[in-house]
Design a protein around this motif. Sequence first.
Motif, PDB file in Angstrom:
ATOM      1  N   TRP A   1       0.838  -1.223  -0.088  1.00 47.84           N
ATOM      2  CA  TRP A   1      -0.045   0.081   0.014  1.00 47.84           C
ATOM      3  C   TRP A   1       0.831   1.347   0.049  1.00 47.84           C
ATOM      4  N   ARG A   2       1.888   1.180   0.735  1.00 39.09           N
ATOM      5  CA  ARG A   2       2.830   2.453   0.825  1.00 39.09           C
ATOM      6  C   ARG A   2       3.414   2.654  -0.579  1.00 39.09           C
ATOM      7  N   ARG A   3       3.671   1.724  -1.525  1.00 42.42           N
ATOM      8  CA  ARG A   3       4.188   1.820  -2.711  1.00 42.42           C
ATOM      9  C   ARG A   3       3.327   2.433  -3.627  1.00 42.42           C
ATOM     10  N   VAL A   4       1.945   1.914  -3.461  1.00 43.91           N
ATOM     11  CA  VAL A   4       0.947   2.636  -4.141  1.00 43.91           C
ATOM     12  C   VAL A   4       0.563   4.028  -3.996  1.00 43.91           C
ATOM     13  N   THR A   5       0.568   4.362  -2.735  1.00 45.13           N
ATOM     14  CA  THR A   5       0.297   5.589  -2.438  1.00 45.13           C
ATOM     15  C   THR A   5       1.361   6.644  -2.492  1.00 45.13           C
ATOM     16  N   ARG A   6       2.733   6.187  -2.586  1.00 43.51           N
ATOM     17  CA  ARG A   6       3.725   6.884  -2.845  1.00 43.51           C
ATOM     18  C   ARG A   6       3.635   7.475  -4.266  1.00 43.51           C
ATOM     19  N   ASN A   7       3.166   6.437  -5.113  1.00 46.22           N
ATOM     20  CA  ASN A   7       3.055   7.115  -6.545  1.00 46.22           C
ATOM     21  C   ASN A   7       1.421   7.756  -6.720  1.00 46.22           C
TER      22      ASN A   7
ATOM     23  N   PHE B   1     -11.757   9.399 -12.563  1.00 43.86           N
ATOM     24  CA  PHE B   1     -12.000   8.126 -13.249  1.00 43.86           C
ATOM     25  C   PHE B   1     -10.969   7.806 -14.499  1.00 43.86           C
ATOM     26  N   GLY B   2     -10.332   8.858 -14.609  1.00 46.52           N
ATOM     27  CA  GLY B   2      -9.347   8.785 -15.858  1.00 46.52           C
ATOM     28  C   GLY B   2      -8.802  10.254 -16.245  1.00 46.52           C
ATOM     29  N   SER B   3      -7.676  10.142 -16.725  1.00 43.46           N
ATOM     30  CA  SER B   3      -6.888  11.432 -17.110  1.00 43.46           C
ATOM     31  C   SER B   3      -7.560  12.413 -17.971  1.00 43.46           C
ATOM     32  N   VAL B   4      -7.468  13.616 -17.916  1.00 39.78           N
ATOM     33  CA  VAL B   4      -8.222  14.591 -18.585  1.00 39.78           C
ATOM     34  C   VAL B   4      -7.319  15.802 -18.956  1.00 39.78           C
ATOM     35  N   ARG B   5      -7.699  16.349 -19.793  1.00 43.48           N
ATOM     36  CA  ARG B   5      -6.821  17.498 -20.425  1.00 43.48           C
ATOM     37  C   ARG B   5      -6.986  18.651 -19.463  1.00 43.48           C
ATOM     38  N   PRO B   6      -5.918  19.525 -19.065  1.00 42.45           N
ATOM     39  CA  PRO B   6      -4.586  19.329 -19.805  1.00 42.45           C
ATOM     40  C   PRO B   6      -3.466  18.439 -19.351  1.00 42.45           C
ATOM     41  N   ALA B   7      -3.961  17.501 -18.230  1.00 43.05           N
ATOM     42  CA  ALA B   7      -2.996  16.541 -17.782  1.00 43.05           C
ATOM     43  C   ALA B   7      -3.288  15.265 -18.484  1.00 43.05           C
ATOM     44  N   TYR B   8      -2.718  15.251 -19.594  1.00 44.79           N
ATOM     45  CA  TYR B   8      -3.023  14.128 -20.519  1.00 44.79           C
ATOM     46  C   TYR B   8      -2.007  13.107 -20.454  1.00 44.79           C
ATOM     47  N   HIS B   9      -0.600  13.558 -19.889  1.00 40.93           N
ATOM     48  CA  HIS B   9       0.437  12.567 -19.651  1.00 40.93           C
ATOM     49  C   HIS B   9      -0.037  11.661 -18.386  1.00 40.93           C
ATOM     50  N   LEU B  10      -0.786  12.125 -17.619  1.00 40.63           N
ATOM     51  CA  LEU B  10      -0.927  11.160 -16.425  1.00 40.63           C
ATOM     52  C   LEU B  10      -2.031  10.083 -16.636  1.00 40.63           C
ATOM     53  N   TRP B  11      -2.321   9.839 -17.794  1.00 38.92           N
ATOM     54  CA  TRP B  11      -2.980   8.391 -18.303  1.00 38.92           C
ATOM     55  C   TRP B  11      -2.292   7.168 -17.768  1.00 38.92           C
ATOM     56  N   PHE B  12      -0.973   7.387 -17.972  1.00 36.15           N
ATOM     57  CA  PHE B  12       0.011   6.349 -17.398  1.00 36.15           C
ATOM     58  C   PHE B  12      -0.387   5.879 -16.143  1.00 36.15           C
ATOM     59  N   MET B  13      -0.385   6.893 -15.247  1.00 35.58           N
ATOM     60  CA  MET B  13      -0.464   6.454 -13.867  1.00 35.58           C
ATOM     61  C   MET B  13      -1.885   5.728 -13.444  1.00 35.58           C
ATOM     62  N   TYR B  14      -2.999   5.516 -14.305  1.00 37.65           N
ATOM     63  CA  TYR B  14      -4.175   5.073 -14.064  1.00 37.65           C
ATOM     64  C   TYR B  14      -3.969   3.508 -14.407  1.00 37.65           C
ATOM     65  N   THR B  15      -2.993   3.383 -15.197  1.00 32.82           N
ATOM     66  CA  THR B  15      -2.562   2.042 -15.700  1.00 32.82           C
ATOM     67  C   THR B  15      -1.544   1.483 -14.652  1.00 32.82           C
ATOM     68  N   TYR B  16      -0.661   2.238 -14.275  1.00 32.98           N
ATOM     69  CA  TYR B  16       0.708   1.752 -13.480  1.00 32.98           C
ATOM     70  C   TYR B  16       0.395   1.407 -12.004  1.00 32.98           C
ATOM     71  N   LEU B  17      -0.552   2.020 -11.554  1.00 34.12           N
ATOM     72  CA  LEU B  17      -1.051   1.851 -10.015  1.00 34.12           C
ATOM     73  C   LEU B  17      -1.731   0.514 -10.135  1.00 34.12           C
TER      74      LEU B  17
ATOM     75  N   PHE C   1      -5.458  -2.320 -16.238  1.00 37.44           N
ATOM     76  CA  PHE C   1      -4.294  -2.459 -17.021  1.00 37.44           C
ATOM     77  C   PHE C   1      -4.689  -3.410 -18.275  1.00 37.44           C
ATOM     78  N   GLY C   2      -4.126  -3.512 -19.236  1.00 38.77           N
ATOM     79  CA  GLY C   2      -3.984  -4.434 -20.307  1.00 38.77           C
ATOM     80  C   GLY C   2      -3.233  -5.483 -20.311  1.00 38.77           C
ATOM     81  N   THR C   3      -3.478  -6.670 -20.967  1.00 40.43           N
ATOM     82  CA  THR C   3      -2.553  -7.653 -21.073  1.00 40.43           C
ATOM     83  C   THR C   3      -0.998  -7.152 -21.331  1.00 40.43           C
TER      84      THR C   3
END
Length: 387
Positions: free
Chosen positions: A129-135, A169-185, A238-240
């Motif tokens: 959990w600490r690793r998840v919250t750290r990101n 629920f998902g990244s929005v503009r202008p923070a378009y690059h944060l989409w990655f974190m919704y998969t990474y976490l 996340f995807g396959t």
Amino acid sequence: MPSNPASASATADGRPTAPGVAAQPLPAPAAEHPTTGTVATPRAEDAARREHRADVDLMRLVCSCAVMLGHVGATFVHAVDRQEANGSGAYWVGHLADSANEFAVPMYFALAGWAVLVGAPPKDGPTAWRRVTRNGLPLLVWTVLYLAWAWLRGRNEEPMTDLAVASAFGSVRPAYHLWFMYTYLPLIAVLAFALLVWAGRRPWGLGAALLAVAVAPSVVGTVGELTGWETPPVKWGFGTYSLVYAVVGALLFALPRGVPARYRWLLVPGFLATWAACLWYNTQVHYVIANAHLFVALMTGCVLLFVCRIRVPERWRPRLAKLAGAALGAYMVHVLVVEELVRPLVRPDLGAGAAGLLLVGSLAATVVLSYAASLLWGRLRLRRWLG
């Protein structure tokens, strides 16, 4: 985490002990490494497993700069509305830059797999959990900052409240690059969950969170159908392909030896070939090429094998580790630099030479300013909040 199969279990030597004194197990005997054939004690193998990998620090730095290269390049592509006819110089310079960074996101997944499964496996649920919250905490903070920045600059295309709800629920503009974190976490959470279950733990909280992520799209969709509300798309998950990159990346990063130096440079032509292939796909088939595409996977493999276990001089390692520690923060802030500094300078009518010089200068400024900002808030002890 289960014990290393290469380490023998402790056994008694059969000698009698004094009455009333419990027999103490002897240290485990040395075991031969199944891959290298070298002999190492369990303590030595444990230390090797927890070693600080300078090549991993280097890879994190490379990926961070590659993402910035891609976003700077994409600014040129968007300046001509993705059409060569609107400005061939900016079009091709932008695509050359953008196609060179395709390995970055898959490599982040590979690094995540190595960190969770090999480099620093979680020992229990709270550790995971600490690793998840750290990101996750920097994701929350930067989402708020980007929405506030766009609102102050008058760049929001939708009402602020709608964007704020959608960002849950998902990244929005202008923070378009944060989409990655919704998969990474979710990815690091499911890897940690599987590892802990395999080790005999019962991380119920982590499992409940993953269950919530799994059912969220159907729950949100059902709420929309019942109420008539326009519900936002759920991007958590996340995807396959991301899972495969994580697991295979963990295996490759865990190799005891990298590609021999005399063969390592043979990977450079492989990278150049995949770069050309990605450029062809982006310009002739579809922009942007998918992270799961074969060309991207091959490029990722070339970069990973080139950097993995590469020797970093000792005098560079402290500075490299410091920069690697600032990589997440630089990733989070760099889009502000791109939008405020780079985008106003890019014009469709730029010639190839001028566009190339502008791209190099813009990339250098983006990297320097982003890392300077991240290092600054690191000194101010804001790393927990800002990454």
